[in-house]
Design an enzyme around this catalytic site. Structure first.
Site, PDB file in Angstrom:
ATOM      1  CD1 TRP A   1      -2.449   1.720   0.689  1.00 60.33           C
ATOM      2  CD2 TRP A   1      -1.137   2.518   2.487  1.00 60.33           C
ATOM      3  NE1 TRP A   1      -2.939   2.931   1.275  1.00 60.33           N
ATOM      4  CE2 TRP A   1      -2.152   3.487   2.061  1.00 60.33           C
ATOM      5  CE3 TRP A   1      -0.496   2.451   3.494  1.00 60.33           C
ATOM      6  CZ2 TRP A   1      -2.066   4.623   2.767  1.00 60.33           C
ATOM      7  CZ3 TRP A   1      -0.256   3.569   4.087  1.00 60.33           C
ATOM      8  CH2 TRP A   1      -0.960   4.544   4.043  1.00 60.33           C
ATOM      9  CG  HIS A   2       3.507   2.201   3.320  1.00 58.76           C
ATOM     10  ND1 HIS A   2       3.137   1.250   3.933  1.00 58.76           N
ATOM     11  CD2 HIS A   2       3.208   3.287   4.058  1.00 58.76           C
ATOM     12  CE1 HIS A   2       2.451   1.636   5.053  1.00 58.76           C
ATOM     13  NE2 HIS A   2       2.708   3.036   5.103  1.00 58.76           N
ATOM     14  N   GLY A   3       3.854   1.623  -1.458  1.00 58.09           N
ATOM     15  CA  GLY A   3       4.144   1.780  -2.711  1.00 58.09           C
ATOM     16  C   GLY A   3       4.659   0.570  -3.500  1.00 58.09           C
TER      17      GLY A   3
END
Length: 454
Positions: free
Chosen positions: A315-317
């Site tokens: 989700w962060h990248g």
């Protein structure tokens, strides 16, 4: 427009000044919606239609799901598709290509920048759909109320992620006499102090962790910078969350606490009840429990922990570094789980201190993969921490400044703020005055909030 800009100060002052005028009281929700749209569109007006589609589409699916639950997964897929399209499209397209596809309209969409805060408003959308569909007694909120819940500007860009059941009941006419001005001012001041004085100044040092600058570092300085980055990302995100909470209070809305001294956690499960609390609560409620949680045996529990944290990393990248960061946290949660009850039974301050040190060490080391999304760079930095430096002209770091800018995080986690609150209450105005002076006079170079990129 960021919280630390003068434009935002003017914007917030105008909205606050108009908000409590008696003739405006019946239209306070509409005013906040309009202000939030202005805030989001400032600098990126081309993304406002996307925000309208996301919120309007979610409301439509909510209406349908309340009539027929089969529409609920469709609404969730709609939001996840939006998130996947903008966040992961360049896994399939070359961003440097002059034309990504031959169809002009699709090419325009593909070239739109990543909408700031898309992860956070998508999570709000899903929370709204799931919570209100489950609660059959909950009335259908108005479109305006839904817009306010999703795009309320203090939390729009980087949270905290608020549950619909906690925010929607707060939507009612607000009076100036009910504003918690002192509490709001404290939150805002503390937030700016941690962002401007701590995080921005530490960023000047931790920028040496980036490639290729880390190649000039001495071995011991690599270790120091990892610790400083742990302090920086905490100060940065805690600062944003504190400002958001204070702003929410100014307009009569209480947002959830997002951090609770995470670096004194004695276990990894405790860490995730203290760090980015709103995200970990969201992941547990809408992902871990639906996957089966801990109800399907030990192996499935451990697997669920790893899957949820791995997805949290992604989700962060995009990239293996974020995935490894998440999976490693999942593995640590799984490995410690069988021993937690035994550890909790040992009532020894020394043993707890050792546990805190072990958790802090592991969490700090994993920040390397967060700081350096390029996996090869992360491995190279990590390898350099365990071999002597051969650079004849290493980068010079100022250890006294490192301690000076880290001290607020350290003192806060040592509960010394509680000590001062109890014993130096009469000096409180001077303490907050000193924090304001430091935030203004000793602010580091302006940098965006770290979580804006997510």
């Amino acid at each position: 427009m960021t919280f630390a800009s003068w434009q935002f100060a003017v914007f917030a002052a105008i909205v606050f000044g108009v908000y409590y005028l008696p003739p405006v009281r019946p239209f306070q929700v509409q005013l906040l919606v309009a202000a939030s749209l202005f805030f989001y569109g400032y600098g990126q007006p081309e993304l406002l239609p996307l925000l309208g589609i996301a919120v309007g589409g979610t409301y439509l699916f909510l209406v349908l799901a309340l009539r027929d639950r089969r529409w609920l997964p469709v609404g969730i897929i709609f939001n996840l598709a939006l998130l996947a399209f903008f966040k992961y499209k360049f896994l399939f397209f070359d961003p440097q290509a002059p034309a990504l596809v031959d169809i002009a309209a699709i090419d325009f969409l593909l070239k739109l920048p990543l909408p700031i805060g898309i992860s956070f408003f998508v999570f709000h959308n899903i929370s709204l759909l799931v919570d209100l569909t489950r609660d059959k007694k909950a009335p259908l909120p108005s479109p305006t109320d839904v817009f306010l819940y999703i795009i309320f500007f203090p939390q729009l860009v980087a949270g905290p992620i608020t549950r619909a059941g906690l925010f929607l009941p707060q939507i009612e006419p607000k009076r100036f006499s009910d504003v918690q001005l002192v509490e709001a001012a404290k939150w805002i001041l503390i937030g700016f102090f941690f962002k401007l004085y701590v995080a921005n100044n530490l960023n000047e040092m931790t920028s040496h962790m980036d490639f290729p600058f880390y190649e000039t570092l001495q071995t011991q300085d690599r270790w120091l910078l990892v610790i400083l980055y742990g302090y920086q990302i905490y100060a940065d995100f805690f600062g944003y969350s504190a400002i958001a909470i204070g702003l929410g209070l100014l307009f009569g809305y209480r947002l959830p606490i997002n951090f609770d001294l995470p670096y004194i956690s004695a276990s990894f499960s405790e860490f995730w009840t203290r760090w980015h609390i709103s995200l970990s609560t969201w992941l547990r409620t809408y992902l871990y429990i639906p996957l089966g949680g801990n109800r399907c045996g030990k192996f499935r529990t451990y697997l669920n922990l790893i899957i949820v944290m791995g997805l949290g990393g992604l989700w962060h990248g995009v990239g293996p570094s974020y995935l490894i960061w998440g999976v490693m946290h999942g593995l640590l949660l799984a490995v410690e789980r069988p021993f937690l009850k035994k550890f909790e039974g040992i009532k020894s301050a020394g043993f707890r201190a050792l546990r805190i040190a072990a958790v802090f060490f592991c969490v700090t080391m994993l920040w390397i993969f967060f700081k350096l999304p390029n996996f090869d760079h992360a491995l190279a930095y990590l390898a350099g921490m365990f071999r002597p430096s051969t650079n004849p002209n290493p980068t010079k770091l100022y250890y006294d400044l490192a301690l000076l800018y880290s001290l607020p995080v350290i003192l806060q986690h040592l509960h010394l703020n509680s000590f001062f609150e109890r014993r130096l209450a009469a000096w409180e105005p001077y303490v907050y005055g000193a924090l304001a002076a430091l935030a203004y006079l000793e602010a580091g170079p302006a940098t965006a909030f770290i979580y804006f990129q997510f």
